[in-house]
Design an enzyme around this catalytic site. Structure first.
Site, short mmCIF file in Angstrom:
data_model
loop_
_atom_site.label_atom_id
_atom_site.label_comp_id
_atom_site.label_asym_id
_atom_site.label_seq_id
_atom_site.Cartn_x
_atom_site.Cartn_y
_atom_site.Cartn_z
N CYS A 1 8.36 1.53 1.98
CA CYS A 1 8.65 0.39 2.84
C CYS A 1 9.81 -0.45 2.33
O CYS A 1 10.09 -1.50 2.89
CB CYS A 1 7.41 -0.50 2.96
SG CYS A 1 5.95 0.40 3.52
N SER B 1 0.79 -1.23 0.00
CA SER B 1 0.00 0.00 0.00
C SER B 1 0.82 1.27 0.00
O SER B 1 0.27 2.35 -0.14
CB SER B 1 -0.93 0.01 1.23
OG SER B 1 -0.16 -0.01 2.42
N CYS B 2 2.14 1.18 0.18
CA CYS B 2 2.93 2.41 0.17
C CYS B 2 4.25 2.18 -0.51
O CYS B 2 4.69 1.04 -0.68
CB CYS B 2 3.14 2.93 1.60
SG CYS B 2 4.44 2.06 2.50
N GLY B 3 4.92 3.26 -0.91
CA GLY B 3 6.18 3.15 -1.61
C GLY B 3 7.36 3.45 -0.73
O GLY B 3 8.47 3.65 -1.23
#
Length: 259
Positions: free
Chosen positions: A112, A108-110
């Site tokens: 990590c 869901s995120c860039g």
């Protein structure tokens, strides 16, 4: 043990002749693994020995430390696959929620990537004592291995993982379409039966990937032998863990990596 499916095929010869013949085919089904009610992973696996796989998967995912951390394990066959429900002790329950949170964040995120890389290459337990066995034991185990692979003999489409004594006698074997699953099933079977490696070794019908090195190290295995070649990362990880490797094992020769 998983039984193979028997299906008809048209056999076509190089001379143009044709015939209908039956062939044993390995099954492959989706297996959803739930830990303490949380969806953790979906694997493609052979449908046999799934309780063993659950124990081994939980250990090599570092969700549990020993069999006592597994309170319950259930296999539920559904229309489109299988659910493997694991109930872990409260002592290790936070590991499940932490890992599930990492997996959710990964999708869901860039931001990590660094954390994900650190999770992928976490330090392994290190062995201070080298394997005390003789390489002749590997040739002994290789000679006996094929006779312990009924699914492999029938289908020629699955991997095997064998636990061998220090002298090369085969103690236990598990098979699966996936090399990781086969090793998890073997490790889980040993965990459930209270078996240790006892200066024996693992023999796998696959290449030596870093994931298999990690599973061996986390299960306390002193030496891992594979019939195919290693990757560079597998060699690096094995050295860091003090894990002995033998690769490209054949009836007449094998390779021992030199540090």
């Amino acid at each position: 043990m998983t039984a193979a499916l028997t299906l008809p095929f048209e056999w076509i010869g190089a001379d143009g002749s044709a015939d209908v013949r039956e062939r044993a085919i390995a099954e492959e089904v989706p297996v959803a693994i739930e830990c303490n009610g949380l969806g953790y992973a979906v694997l493609m696996a052979s449908p046999g020995d799934l309780l063993d796989m659950g124990y081994g998967f939980a250990l090599t995912e570092r969700l549990i430390d020993d069999a006592g951390d597994m309170l319950d394990a259930e296999v539920h066959a559904l229309e489109h696959g299988t659910v493997l429900r694991l109930t872990l002790s409260q002592r290790v329950a936070n590991r499940v929620s932490d890992r599930v949170r990492h997996r959710t964040a990964d999708s869901s995120c860039g931001l990590c990537g660094v954390e994900s890389l650190e999770q992928a290459l976490r330090p392994l337990p290190s062995r201070s004592m080298p394997w005390a066995g003789d390489d002749q034991a590997i040739f002994t185990a290789l000679q006996a291995l094929e006779k312990t692979q009924p699914l492999g003999a029938a289908t020629r489409a699955v991997h095997a993982a064998a636990a061998c004594t220090q002298a090369g006698a085969i103690r236990l074997v598990r098979e699966d379409v996936g090399r990781h699953n086969a090793f998890d099933k073997l490790i889980g079977a040993m965990l459930r039966e209270g078996l240790s490696w006892d200066q024996g070794f693992a023999l796998l019908t696959s290449r030596c990937s870093y994931e298999l090195v990690e599973k061996a190290a986390l299960s306390g295995c002193p030496m891992l032998a594979t019939i195919s070649a290693p990757t560079a990362l597998a060699l690096t990880r094995a050295r860091s863990a003090g894990l002995e490797l033998r690769v490209l094992t054949r009836p007449d020769a094998l390779l021992r990596p030199i540090a």
